[in-house]
Design a protein around this motif. Structure first.
Motif, PDB file in Angstrom:
ATOM      1  N   PHE A 288       0.853  -1.195   0.000  1.00 36.03           N
ATOM      2  CA  PHE A 288       0.000   0.000   0.000  1.00 36.03           C
ATOM      3  C   PHE A 288       0.883   1.237   0.000  1.00 36.03           C
ATOM      4  CE2 PHE A 288      -2.715  -3.266   1.849  1.00 36.03           C
ATOM      5  CZ  PHE A 288      -3.901  -3.069   1.141  1.00 36.03           C
ATOM      6  N   THR A 289       0.961   1.863  -1.176  1.00 34.70           N
ATOM      7  CA  THR A 289       1.769   3.071  -1.316  1.00 34.70           C
ATOM      8  C   THR A 289       0.976   4.134  -2.064  1.00 34.70           C
ATOM      9  OG1 THR A 289       2.725   2.223  -3.381  1.00 34.70           O
ATOM     10  CG2 THR A 289       3.967   1.821  -1.338  1.00 34.70           C
ATOM     11  N   GLY A 290       1.341   5.392  -1.829  1.00 36.27           N
ATOM     12  CA  GLY A 290       0.694   6.493  -2.513  1.00 36.27           C
ATOM     13  C   GLY A 290       1.294   6.737  -3.884  1.00 36.27           C
ATOM     14  N   LEU A 296       1.409   4.033   2.590  1.00 36.51           N
ATOM     15  CA  LEU A 296       0.150   4.607   3.040  1.00 36.51           C
ATOM     16  C   LEU A 296      -0.216   3.993   4.390  1.00 36.51           C
ATOM     17  CD1 LEU A 296      -2.128   4.664  -0.142  1.00 36.51           C
ATOM     18  CD2 LEU A 296      -1.172   6.628   1.077  1.00 36.51           C
ATOM     19  N   PRO A 297      -0.316   4.804   5.437  1.00 33.94           N
ATOM     20  CA  PRO A 297      -0.593   4.238   6.762  1.00 33.94           C
ATOM     21  C   PRO A 297      -2.082   4.002   7.002  1.00 33.94           C
ATOM     22  CG  PRO A 297      -0.318   6.595   6.961  1.00 33.94           C
ATOM     23  CD  PRO A 297      -0.080   6.261   5.497  1.00 33.94           C
ATOM     24  N   VAL A 298      -2.384   3.054   7.877  1.00 35.72           N
ATOM     25  CA  VAL A 298      -3.711   2.931   8.469  1.00 35.72           C
ATOM     26  C   VAL A 298      -3.583   3.538   9.860  1.00 35.72           C
ATOM     27  CG1 VAL A 298      -5.542   1.378   9.236  1.00 35.72           C
ATOM     28  CG2 VAL A 298      -4.172   0.802   7.215  1.00 35.72           C
ATOM     29  N   ILE A 299      -4.197   4.691  10.073  1.00 33.87           N
ATOM     30  CA  ILE A 299      -4.083   5.372  11.366  1.00 33.87           C
ATOM     31  C   ILE A 299      -5.097   4.754  12.325  1.00 33.87           C
ATOM     32  CG2 ILE A 299      -4.220   7.591  12.576  1.00 33.87           C
ATOM     33  CD1 ILE A 299      -3.574   8.948   9.898  1.00 33.87           C
ATOM     34  N   VAL A 300      -4.590   4.025  13.290  1.00 34.92           N
ATOM     35  CA  VAL A 300      -5.458   3.333  14.243  1.00 34.92           C
ATOM     36  C   VAL A 300      -5.740   4.206  15.462  1.00 34.92           C
ATOM     37  CG1 VAL A 300      -5.739   1.260  15.665  1.00 34.92           C
ATOM     38  CG2 VAL A 300      -4.579   1.112  13.442  1.00 34.92           C
ATOM     39  N   ARG A 301      -4.694   4.887  15.976  1.00 36.06           N
ATOM     40  CA  ARG A 301      -4.912   5.851  17.055  1.00 36.06           C
ATOM     41  C   ARG A 301      -4.239   7.153  16.674  1.00 36.06           C
ATOM     42  NH1 ARG A 301      -2.561   4.523  22.828  1.00 36.06           N
ATOM     43  NH2 ARG A 301      -0.786   5.729  22.031  1.00 36.06           N
ATOM     44  N   LYS A 302      -4.979   8.244  16.787  1.00 38.19           N
ATOM     45  CA  LYS A 302      -4.465   9.540  16.360  1.00 38.19           C
ATOM     46  C   LYS A 302      -3.468  10.104  17.376  1.00 38.19           C
ATOM     47  CE  LYS A 302      -8.731  11.035  15.945  1.00 38.19           C
ATOM     48  NZ  LYS A 302      -9.909  11.898  15.669  1.00 38.19           N
ATOM     49  N   SER A 303      -2.778  11.127  16.968  1.00 35.74           N
ATOM     50  CA  SER A 303      -1.727  11.704  17.812  1.00 35.74           C
ATOM     51  C   SER A 303      -2.287  12.304  19.105  1.00 35.74           C
ATOM     52  CB  SER A 303      -0.949  12.780  17.046  1.00 35.74           C
ATOM     53  OG  SER A 303      -1.830  13.793  16.580  1.00 35.74           O
ATOM     54  N   ASP A 304      -3.570  12.702  19.110  1.00 40.98           N
ATOM     55  CA  ASP A 304      -4.170  13.266  20.319  1.00 40.98           C
ATOM     56  C   ASP A 304      -4.735  12.179  21.238  1.00 40.98           C
ATOM     57  OD1 ASP A 304      -6.416  12.407  18.978  1.00 40.98           O
ATOM     58  OD2 ASP A 304      -7.352  14.382  18.806  1.00 40.98           O
ATOM     59  N   ASP A 342      -9.790  -2.265   1.649  1.00 43.54           N
ATOM     60  CA  ASP A 342      -8.701  -3.176   1.302  1.00 43.54           C
ATOM     61  C   ASP A 342      -7.669  -3.202   2.431  1.00 43.54           C
ATOM     62  OD1 ASP A 342      -7.132  -4.922  -0.081  1.00 43.54           O
ATOM     63  OD2 ASP A 342      -6.545  -3.528  -1.666  1.00 43.54           O
ATOM     64  N   GLN A 343      -7.358  -2.022   2.955  1.00 42.14           N
ATOM     65  CA  GLN A 343      -6.395  -1.939   4.062  1.00 42.14           C
ATOM     66  C   GLN A 343      -6.960  -2.560   5.351  1.00 42.14           C
ATOM     67  OE1 GLN A 343      -5.640   2.417   3.764  1.00 42.14           O
ATOM     68  NE2 GLN A 343      -3.481   1.850   3.636  1.00 42.14           N
ATOM     69  N   ILE A 344      -8.214  -2.289   5.632  1.00 42.17           N
ATOM     70  CA  ILE A 344      -8.834  -2.826   6.853  1.00 42.17           C
ATOM     71  C   ILE A 344      -8.869  -4.350   6.815  1.00 42.17           C
ATOM     72  CG2 ILE A 344     -11.013  -3.004   8.138  1.00 42.17           C
ATOM     73  CD1 ILE A 344      -9.445  -0.416   8.611  1.00 42.17           C
ATOM     74  N   PHE A 345      -9.270  -4.903   5.675  1.00 43.16           N
ATOM     75  CA  PHE A 345      -9.334  -6.368   5.565  1.00 43.16           C
ATOM     76  C   PHE A 345      -7.935  -6.979   5.694  1.00 43.16           C
ATOM     77  CE2 PHE A 345     -13.250  -5.796   2.608  1.00 43.16           C
ATOM     78  CZ  PHE A 345     -14.043  -5.501   3.707  1.00 43.16           C
ATOM     79  N   THR A 346      -6.962  -6.334   5.064  1.00 43.95           N
ATOM     80  CA  THR A 346      -5.589  -6.839   5.121  1.00 43.95           C
ATOM     81  C   THR A 346      -5.050  -6.819   6.543  1.00 43.95           C
ATOM     82  OG1 THR A 346      -5.161  -6.080   2.848  1.00 43.95           O
ATOM     83  CG2 THR A 346      -3.243  -6.541   4.221  1.00 43.95           C
ATOM     84  N   LEU A 347      -5.283  -5.703   7.254  1.00 41.87           N
ATOM     85  CA  LEU A 347      -4.800  -5.586   8.627  1.00 41.87           C
ATOM     86  C   LEU A 347      -5.538  -6.560   9.549  1.00 41.87           C
ATOM     87  CD1 LEU A 347      -3.008  -4.255  10.702  1.00 41.87           C
ATOM     88  CD2 LEU A 347      -4.613  -2.331  10.818  1.00 41.87           C
ATOM     89  N   ALA A 348      -6.844  -6.719   9.342  1.00 43.22           N
ATOM     90  CA  ALA A 348      -7.629  -7.646  10.171  1.00 43.22           C
ATOM     91  C   ALA A 348      -7.158  -9.083   9.970  1.00 43.22           C
ATOM     92  CB  ALA A 348      -9.109  -7.517   9.843  1.00 43.22           C
ATOM     93  N   ARG A 349      -6.785  -9.427   8.746  1.00 48.46           N
ATOM     94  CA  ARG A 349      -6.266 -10.782   8.499  1.00 48.46           C
ATOM     95  C   ARG A 349      -4.887 -10.943   9.153  1.00 48.46           C
ATOM     96  NH1 ARG A 349      -9.772 -13.495   5.550  1.00 48.46           N
ATOM     97  NH2 ARG A 349     -10.933 -12.495   3.862  1.00 48.46           N
ATOM     98  N   ALA A 350      -4.062  -9.915   9.071  1.00 47.95           N
ATOM     99  CA  ALA A 350      -2.739  -9.998   9.687  1.00 47.95           C
ATOM    100  C   ALA A 350      -2.844 -10.157  11.205  1.00 47.95           C
ATOM    101  CB  ALA A 350      -1.929  -8.749   9.345  1.00 47.95           C
TER     102      ALA A 350
END
Length: 564
Positions: A288-290, A296-304, A342-350
């Motif tokens: 996953f690249t731009g 390209l990141p999947v942001i799970v928890r934001k900086s705040d 696509d990213q969510i499914f990939t991360l959930a499988r990982a």
């Protein structure tokens, strides 16, 4: 009404294996409906493809297939046409028997969770929610019809910063949340948004209010609960008008996963799947690249420290597998979210939350366009409310019915108007954009919802005049009644295709073909003035056609009026 096509396909595969070796029995015979009546009922190009593979003349291969093919119990003698096409014509008795058999599907012992509609609390449903709701309903209907255990999920947007903004604005204006309807809530959101963007102090208060909301502060939660309840009441009215089967019990909003989000982060961290980036916790997944080539990141928890919708979607995936025991998860969300899912499914499988045995599918769809070819807007450029759209469709249908007697005009106008909108949405491939055109939608001719509904109503009237219905088809003499009967045998196969591909336009095309064949049947085959077995058979054929149209329209979420 068992599907004849799969039986013939199996017989052809067996013939290929017998005549040319078992490896060639794996080839799909690609049986298709014949393009012209003189070509029989079905055609196959199997001999042409085998000829290419075996480097032998296709007609020679076709002769070998015919010699090995055992279909005398189903078909008239098979013909070889052109360069080597096989033309198959069913025996009239087989065709009649296939139509006489009822459609049945056995339980598949599999559970499908379908996520669709997804409106946001404190905002009126608009045209953008139309496609997800209509497509989602149709897919749920089809999946349940063919034997899946279907769970509907309405992932309502009811959590996040906007509610901190709105509650803080509510307090500053000293408003009683009990006095606000959905329109009032939407205006409140618009004021709070402007205030949030213009005033840093207010923005800080709003973020602090979100923390209180997440922590369960009673006063904050009470205001939020009122916003949710008002919104869900309004959504229920829209669903009732639309004829959607979504209920309050299907609502599992973003807030339902709030308590699970810290665990999502902890488990991903323990699995080594998260990386800190500018204070945020992100997953950088391979592949996953731009456009600039950067990951390209999947942001799970934001900086705040807050959680974005990626964390919520991950929690929803895990819940649907671990708690709902889904064998298949379907997300009906517009095509712009393809990368996200696509990213969510990939991360959930990982992470192991989405096992290989559980399918996860994003059912994307295009945009509703106005006559100018741009996203559908009001004349002032605003978003079109869904109720405004549906009310206009019903009014158009009501005008269409003016002067017609013997009908419940109000109920019929609603059935035709709402059905017209749904059919226009479902009849084109969902991945494509489509132009919203009231005049075309409510037309009584062409590939439209009212045309199909009228075909059903016309059959109902005919059967009422005949004072009988049902029975069995004993004979099929005319080409037009054979054509109609042949189409009816394809209903189970078409429904199964929709369940597999999640493409409801296939069912729309099929029903339009049935209605068109019915019109040709009317022209060439008198029903009420026929006599004896011919009359009885044609009444039975009309009964079977009416049932297919009724069931097919129902699967699309459309009413089938008995009179128009």
């Amino acid at each position: 009404m068992p599907a004849v096509l799969p039986v013939l396909a199996t017989r052809l595969s067996t013939a290929a294996a017998t005549a040319f070796g078992s490896a060639y029995g794996e080839l799909d015979p690609e049986l298709r409906s014949a393009t012209k009546p003189e070509f029989g009922h079905y055609q196959s190009n199997l001999a042409l493809r085998l000829g290419n593979a075996l480097r032998r003349p296709p007609r020679e291969i076709a002769a070998g297939l015919v010699e090995a093919l055992d279909v005398t119990d189903l078909c008239q003698p098979v013909e070889i046409a052109g360069p080597g096409f096989l033309n198959l014509t069913l025996l009239p008795s087989i065709l009649a028997a296939a139509v006489n058999e009822p459609v049945t599907f056995t339980s598949r012992q599999q559970r499908v969770v379908v996520d669709y509609s997804q409106p946001n609390v404190a905002k009126q449903m608009h045209v953008g929610h139309l496609r997800s709701t209509v497509i989602g309903d149709a897919l749920c209907n089809v999946l349940a019809f063919v034997g899946y255990d279907v769970i509907r999920q309405n992932h309502v947007g009811d959590w996040g910063t906007q509610y901190g903004m709105m509650i803080e604005q509510l307090l500053e204006e000293d408003l009683d949340p009990e006095t606000l309807d959905l329109r009032g809530l939407q205006l409140l959101y618009e004021r709070s948004r402007k205030h949030f963007d213009a005033d840093g102090t207010f923005a800080d208060k709003s973020r602090a209010r979100v923390v209180l909301l997440q922590a369960g502060d009673p006063e904050t939660r009470a205001s939020w609960r009122r916003m949710v309840d008002v919104s869900l009441d309004d959504f229920d009215q829209v669903y009732a008008l639309l004829g959607s089967q979504l209920t309050r019990d299907d609502v599992v909003g973003e807030s339902a996963y709030n308590d699970d989000l810290p665990r999502i982060v902890d488990e991903l961290t323990q699995a080594g799947l998260l990386t800190e980036s500018d204070g945020a916790l992100c997953a950088f997944l391979p592949g996953f690249t731009g456009r600039d080539g950067q990951p390209l990141p999947v942001i799970v928890r934001k900086s705040d420290g807050g959680f974005g919708y990626s964390a919520t979607d991950l929690a929803a995936v895990r819940h649907r597998v671990a708690t709902l025991h889904a064998d298949r998860i379907v997300y009906v969300v517009d095509h712009r979210q393809a990368l996200h899912f696509d990213q969510i499914f990939t991360l959930a499988r990982a992470a192991g939350w989405l096992p290989p045995t559980t399918a996860a599918e994003h059912v994307g769809f295009g945009t509703v366009l106005g006559p100018d070819g741009k996203p559908f807007k009001t004349r002032a450029g605003g978003t079109v409310k869904l109720t405004t759209l549906l009310d206009e469709a019903v009014a158009r249908a009501d005008a269409l019915l003016e002067g017609r007697e013997g009908i419940d005009r109000q109920a019929t106008a609603k059935a035709v108007g709402i059905g017209a909108v749904k059919y226009a949405d479902l009849s084109s491939d969902r991945v494509n954009d489509y132009v919203f055109d009231f005049d075309r939608m409510v037309a009584m001719t062409g590939n439209t919802g009212p045309y199909l509904q009228y075909a059903h109503a016309r059959l109902t009237r005919l059967l009422s005049k005949a004072n009988e219905q049902g029975g069995e088809i004993k004979e099929l003499k005319e080409p037009t009644e054979e054509r109609l009967a042949l189409l009816l045998t394809g209903f189970p196969d078409v429904v199964l295709q929709v369940a597999e591909t999640l493409q409801p336009h296939r069912l729309c095309t099929y029903l339009y073909d049935v209605a068109t064949a019915l019109s040709a049947f009317y022209e060439h085959c008198p029903v009420l003035t026929s006599e004896g077995e011919t009359r009885a058979s044609r009444i039975a054929l009309c009964t079977a056609t009416r049932k297919v149209l009724h069931d097919g329209l129902g699967l699309l979420g459309m009413a089938a009026p008995d009179a128009m």
